[in-house]
Write a protein that holds these residues in place. Structure first.
Motif, PDB file in Angstrom:
ATOM      1  N   ILE A  21       2.044  -4.320  -4.149  1.00 56.50           N
ATOM      2  CA  ILE A  21       3.494  -4.318  -3.923  1.00 56.50           C
ATOM      3  C   ILE A  21       3.980  -5.749  -3.706  1.00 56.50           C
ATOM      4  O   ILE A  21       3.495  -6.450  -2.810  1.00 56.50           O
ATOM      5  N   ASN A  22       4.950  -6.166  -4.506  1.00 56.57           N
ATOM      6  CA  ASN A  22       5.661  -7.422  -4.252  1.00 56.57           C
ATOM      7  C   ASN A  22       6.743  -7.135  -3.217  1.00 56.57           C
ATOM      8  O   ASN A  22       7.725  -6.454  -3.500  1.00 56.57           O
ATOM      9  N   LYS A  23       6.566  -7.664  -2.008  1.00 54.30           N
ATOM     10  CA  LYS A  23       7.474  -7.321  -0.911  1.00 54.30           C
ATOM     11  C   LYS A  23       8.872  -7.912  -1.088  1.00 54.30           C
ATOM     12  O   LYS A  23       9.814  -7.489  -0.402  1.00 54.30           O
ATOM     13  N   ASP A  24       9.015  -8.877  -2.004  1.00 57.14           N
ATOM     14  CA  ASP A  24      10.332  -9.467  -2.251  1.00 57.14           C
ATOM     15  C   ASP A  24      11.200  -8.581  -3.149  1.00 57.14           C
ATOM     16  O   ASP A  24      12.368  -8.892  -3.379  1.00 57.14           O
ATOM     17  N   VAL A  25      10.629  -7.488  -3.647  1.00 57.68           N
ATOM     18  CA  VAL A  25      11.347  -6.625  -4.580  1.00 57.68           C
ATOM     19  C   VAL A  25      11.827  -5.336  -3.920  1.00 57.68           C
ATOM     20  O   VAL A  25      12.834  -4.760  -4.333  1.00 57.68           O
ATOM     21  N   VAL A  26      11.114  -4.880  -2.888  1.00 53.65           N
ATOM     22  CA  VAL A  26      11.418  -3.588  -2.267  1.00 53.65           C
ATOM     23  C   VAL A  26      11.802  -3.777  -0.799  1.00 53.65           C
ATOM     24  O   VAL A  26      11.683  -4.858  -0.240  1.00 53.65           O
ATOM     25  N   SER A  27      12.242  -2.688  -0.176  1.00 51.08           N
ATOM     26  CA  SER A  27      12.715  -2.750   1.208  1.00 51.08           C
ATOM     27  C   SER A  27      11.553  -2.708   2.199  1.00 51.08           C
ATOM     28  O   SER A  27      10.444  -2.248   1.885  1.00 51.08           O
ATOM     29  N   LYS A  28      11.827  -3.150   3.434  1.00 52.11           N
ATOM     30  CA  LYS A  28      10.829  -3.073   4.503  1.00 52.11           C
ATOM     31  C   LYS A  28      10.476  -1.620   4.802  1.00 52.11           C
ATOM     32  O   LYS A  28       9.336  -1.301   5.139  1.00 52.11           O
ATOM     33  N   ARG A  29      11.458  -0.755   4.709  1.00 58.64           N
ATOM     34  CA  ARG A  29      11.211   0.675   4.958  1.00 58.64           C
ATOM     35  C   ARG A  29      10.193   1.227   3.963  1.00 58.64           C
ATOM     36  O   ARG A  29       9.291   1.979   4.333  1.00 58.64           O
ATOM     37  N   PHE A  30      10.352   0.856   2.699  1.00 58.14           N
ATOM     38  CA  PHE A  30       9.428   1.298   1.657  1.00 58.14           C
ATOM     39  C   PHE A  30       8.023   0.795   1.952  1.00 58.14           C
ATOM     40  O   PHE A  30       7.047   1.558   1.917  1.00 58.14           O
ATOM     41  N   ILE A  31       7.903  -0.493   2.274  1.00 59.32           N
ATOM     42  CA  ILE A  31       6.598  -1.088   2.580  1.00 59.32           C
ATOM     43  C   ILE A  31       5.985  -0.419   3.804  1.00 59.32           C
ATOM     44  O   ILE A  31       4.790  -0.108   3.831  1.00 59.32           O
ATOM     45  N   GLY A  32       6.796  -0.174   4.824  1.00 60.82           N
ATOM     46  CA  GLY A  32       6.298   0.446   6.041  1.00 60.82           C
ATOM     47  C   GLY A  32       5.719   1.827   5.785  1.00 60.82           C
ATOM     48  O   GLY A  32       4.682   2.192   6.340  1.00 60.82           O
ATOM     49  N   TRP A  33       6.384   2.603   4.939  1.00 57.87           N
ATOM     50  CA  TRP A  33       5.899   3.948   4.640  1.00 57.87           C
ATOM     51  C   TRP A  33       4.567   3.886   3.896  1.00 57.87           C
ATOM     52  O   TRP A  33       3.635   4.624   4.229  1.00 57.87           O
ATOM     53  N   ILE A  34       4.473   3.005   2.914  1.00 58.68           N
ATOM     54  CA  ILE A  34       3.240   2.878   2.132  1.00 58.68           C
ATOM     55  C   ILE A  34       2.096   2.405   3.021  1.00 58.68           C
ATOM     56  O   ILE A  34       0.974   2.925   2.947  1.00 58.68           O
ATOM     57  N   ALA A  35       2.357   1.416   3.877  1.00 57.63           N
ATOM     58  CA  ALA A  35       1.313   0.927   4.781  1.00 57.63           C
ATOM     59  C   ALA A  35       0.819   2.042   5.691  1.00 57.63           C
ATOM     60  O   ALA A  35      -0.373   2.125   6.011  1.00 57.63           O
ATOM     61  N   GLY A  36       1.721   2.906   6.081  1.00 56.78           N
ATOM     62  CA  GLY A  36       1.362   3.991   6.991  1.00 56.78           C
ATOM     63  C   GLY A  36       0.394   4.995   6.399  1.00 56.78           C
ATOM     64  O   GLY A  36      -0.405   5.594   7.123  1.00 56.78           O
ATOM     65  N   ILE A  37       0.451   5.221   5.094  1.00 55.34           N
ATOM     66  CA  ILE A  37      -0.433   6.212   4.464  1.00 55.34           C
ATOM     67  C   ILE A  37      -1.720   5.575   3.923  1.00 55.34           C
ATOM     68  O   ILE A  37      -2.586   6.288   3.407  1.00 55.34           O
ATOM     69  N   SER A  38      -1.847   4.270   4.046  1.00 57.50           N
ATOM     70  CA  SER A  38      -2.970   3.555   3.436  1.00 57.50           C
ATOM     71  C   SER A  38      -4.153   3.434   4.386  1.00 57.50           C
ATOM     72  O   SER A  38      -3.994   3.373   5.601  1.00 57.50           O
ATOM     73  N   ASP A  39      -5.344   3.385   3.814  1.00 57.75           N
ATOM     74  CA  ASP A  39      -6.561   3.165   4.592  1.00 57.75           C
ATOM     75  C   ASP A  39      -6.825   1.678   4.789  1.00 57.75           C
ATOM     76  O   ASP A  39      -7.245   1.252   5.861  1.00 57.75           O
ATOM     77  N   TYR A  40      -6.607   0.907   3.722  1.00 56.46           N
ATOM     78  CA  TYR A  40      -6.707  -0.551   3.792  1.00 56.46           C
ATOM     79  C   TYR A  40      -5.318  -1.129   3.566  1.00 56.46           C
ATOM     80  O   TYR A  40      -4.627  -0.723   2.634  1.00 56.46           O
ATOM     81  N   VAL A  41      -4.926  -2.087   4.401  1.00 56.73           N
ATOM     82  CA  VAL A  41      -3.678  -2.816   4.178  1.00 56.73           C
ATOM     83  C   VAL A  41      -3.987  -4.306   4.195  1.00 56.73           C
ATOM     84  O   VAL A  41      -4.493  -4.841   5.182  1.00 56.73           O
ATOM     85  N   ILE A  42      -3.695  -4.956   3.070  1.00 60.69           N
ATOM     86  CA  ILE A  42      -3.925  -6.390   2.895  1.00 60.69           C
ATOM     87  C   ILE A  42      -2.568  -7.048   2.684  1.00 60.69           C
ATOM     88  O   ILE A  42      -1.806  -6.630   1.804  1.00 60.69           O
TER      89      ILE A  42
END
Length: 251
Positions: free
Chosen positions: A175-196
């Motif tokens: 995910i390029n964080k400059d393209v999407v919202s913080k809310r979107f990133i937060g949701w994806i991070a929440g369901i992930s096993d690894y977050v880099i």
């Protein structure tokens, strides 16, 4: 002196946990966009790869993958990789090549059922007993195509379906964080096993740090690395040195 690592081996201690979701969050100037291709390159040595392409024409996808010596055309020919080309389907940029699949209607209502048919008819029979590594190129590209909320709904459906079909498979979500919202990133991070998370600073030189902030490894603590790229064309070109961890500093 801190020890120098090949970043992919260091992040996963040599092996990605089966059934896991890996999210790679980076900014517009980061070299961490290569990480998804580098992980896929290593994993399909003993597995089977699927790229769902939402971002670019096939030729550009191949060029990007070559940055870490992932030979997409070669892997397609030897039946180690399948591409589901959503970008080519939507914009009618199609190539008649082995193991590249297109769908006839790119809409939020129909895309997942059509992709399911490709998995059932082609991917699962081709993969056999090999573990499947799935790379979405990229999740921000999917959000631009369908919208963020629709993308989250589609992703939820996909995760549920693949967990039944192929519970050992690995899903990579750049995910390029400059393209999407913080809310979107937060949701994806929440369901992930690894977050880099990769972050760059533009000074006299480009300085990049990579944070491993989430991992299912036993005894995990967050870790910070300095990241740079070398001239070699392999997953090993992504080098790192550990510069910090999640432990509190002594006063």
């Amino acid at each position: 002196m801190p020890q120098e690592f090949e970043i992919v081996k260091e992040l996963f201690k040599g092996q990605v946990l089966s059934g896991s979701i890996i999210t790679i969050i980076y900014d517009a100037y980061s070299s961490a966009w290569m990480l998804g291709f580098a992980i896929l390159k290593k994993e399909i040595e003993n597995g089977f790869g699927v790229i769902s392409n939402y971002n670019v024409p096939l030729q550009e996808l191949c060029r990007a993958a070559r940055q870490v010596d992932l030979d997409i055309e070669g892997e397609l020919k030897r039946d180690k990789l399948v591409i589901i080309d959503i970008f080519g389907s939507k914009y009618d940029v199609k190539y008649k090549r082995k193991n590249i699949f297109y769908i006839d209607s790119v809409s939020p209502e129909l895309i997942n059922p059509k992709i399911d048919i490709i998995y059932e008819s082609y991917v699962l029979p081709m993969a056999g007993k090999e573990r499947i590594i799935r790379l979405v190129n990229t999740l921000d590209g999917t959000a631009l195509m369908f919208g963020e909320m629709e993308t989250l709904k589609l992703l939820n459906q996909t995760i549920a379906q693949r967990s039944k079909q192929m519970p050992d498979s690995v899903l990579i979500l750049p995910i390029n964080k400059d393209v999407v919202s913080k809310r979107f990133i937060g949701w994806i991070a929440g369901i992930s096993d690894y977050v880099i998370v990769a972050s760059t600073q533009l000074n006299e030189n480009l300085e990049e740090k990579v944070y491993l902030v989430k991992s299912p490894e036993e005894g995990f603590t967050s870790t910070v690395y300095h990241l740079w790229i070398t001239e070699e064309k392999s997953p090993g070109r992504l080098k790192a040195k550990k510069i910090g961890d999640g432990k509190p500093k002594r006063v």
